[in-house]
Design an enzyme around this catalytic site. Structure first.
Site, mmCIF file in Angstrom:
data_model
loop_
_atom_site.group_PDB
_atom_site.id
_atom_site.type_symbol
_atom_site.label_atom_id
_atom_site.label_comp_id
_atom_site.label_asym_id
_atom_site.label_seq_id
_atom_site.Cartn_x
_atom_site.Cartn_y
_atom_site.Cartn_z
ATOM 1 N N HIS A 179 -10.188 -4.653 -3.644
ATOM 2 C CA HIS A 179 -8.846 -4.873 -3.109
ATOM 3 C C HIS A 179 -8.944 -5.191 -1.619
ATOM 4 O O HIS A 179 -9.649 -4.535 -0.882
ATOM 5 C CB HIS A 179 -7.921 -3.669 -3.357
ATOM 6 C CG HIS A 179 -8.416 -2.385 -2.823
ATOM 7 N ND1 HIS A 179 -9.421 -1.647 -3.412
ATOM 8 C CD2 HIS A 179 -8.037 -1.677 -1.730
ATOM 9 C CE1 HIS A 179 -9.644 -0.539 -2.719
ATOM 10 N NE2 HIS A 179 -8.813 -0.540 -1.685
ATOM 11 N N LEU A 180 -8.232 -6.244 -1.241
ATOM 12 C CA LEU A 180 -8.203 -6.693 0.144
ATOM 13 C C LEU A 180 -7.001 -6.069 0.834
ATOM 14 O O LEU A 180 -5.872 -6.193 0.361
ATOM 15 C CB LEU A 180 -8.089 -8.229 0.198
ATOM 16 C CG LEU A 180 -7.912 -8.844 1.589
ATOM 17 C CD1 LEU A 180 -9.218 -8.750 2.379
ATOM 18 C CD2 LEU A 180 -7.464 -10.299 1.467
ATOM 19 N N HIS A 181 -7.250 -5.405 1.961
ATOM 20 C CA HIS A 181 -6.157 -4.855 2.773
ATOM 21 C C HIS A 181 -5.641 -5.967 3.683
ATOM 22 O O HIS A 181 -6.420 -6.658 4.335
ATOM 23 C CB HIS A 181 -6.648 -3.689 3.635
ATOM 24 C CG HIS A 181 -6.932 -2.453 2.870
ATOM 25 N ND1 HIS A 181 -5.999 -1.465 2.682
ATOM 26 C CD2 HIS A 181 -8.046 -2.051 2.219
ATOM 27 C CE1 HIS A 181 -6.531 -0.489 1.958
ATOM 28 N NE2 HIS A 181 -7.776 -0.828 1.663
ATOM 29 N N ASP A 237 0.856 -1.185 0.000
ATOM 30 C CA ASP A 237 0.000 0.000 0.000
ATOM 31 C C ASP A 237 0.896 1.240 0.000
ATOM 32 O O ASP A 237 1.916 1.261 0.689
ATOM 33 C CB ASP A 237 -0.896 -0.008 1.242
ATOM 34 C CG ASP A 237 -2.014 1.008 1.168
ATOM 35 O OD1 ASP A 237 -1.709 2.229 1.194
ATOM 36 O OD2 ASP A 237 -3.180 0.606 1.088
ATOM 37 N N ILE A 238 0.533 2.265 -0.768
ATOM 38 C CA ILE A 238 1.374 3.473 -0.831
ATOM 39 C C ILE A 238 1.276 4.310 0.442
ATOM 40 O O ILE A 238 2.133 5.132 0.699
ATOM 41 C CB ILE A 238 1.061 4.344 -2.070
ATOM 42 C CG1 ILE A 238 -0.395 4.810 -2.076
ATOM 43 C CG2 ILE A 238 1.385 3.602 -3.338
ATOM 44 C CD1 ILE A 238 -0.693 5.852 -3.146
#
Length: 104
Positions: A77-79, A8-9
């Site tokens: 999207h899965l974190h 993740d950015i």
């Protein structure tokens, strides 16, 4: 294959990855029963990436999806966050388990 994983950015934890299906799915609200195997594979990939990056305490992991309208990207999207015990104050709020904006 059919999934992509990257950092993740704006990480909310020392390990923060996004697992994304190559096929376009709008967000978690579009998921149906037939998507259960896909979500399971997404979680398995998240765990495997953590282990490849020397994080093995899979009891200290938080995984989930932001519930619309609280998702910034309209592609599922899965974190994957770890260690969950080290989430900062703001991250504990943003990635709060089964909150109105984040489902696990």
């Amino acid at each position: 294959e059919d999934l992509v994983c990257f950092r993740d950015i704006r990480p909310g934890a020392p390990h923060h990855y996004l697992v994304v299906p190559a096929e376009h799915l709008g967000n978690c609200k579009t998921l149906r029963a037939e998507h259960a195997p896909l979500v399971k594979r997404m979680m398995e990939v998240g765990k495997a990436v953590l282990q490849r990056n020397n994080f093995n305490d899979l009891n200290d992991v938080r995984m989930g999806f932001h519930w619309p309208p609280f998702c910034s990207i309209s592609h599922l999207h899965l974190h994957v966050l770890a260690p969950a015990s080290q989430l900062g104050f703001l991250s504990r709020l943003i990635y709060r388990i089964n909150s109105y904006w984040f489902i696990t």
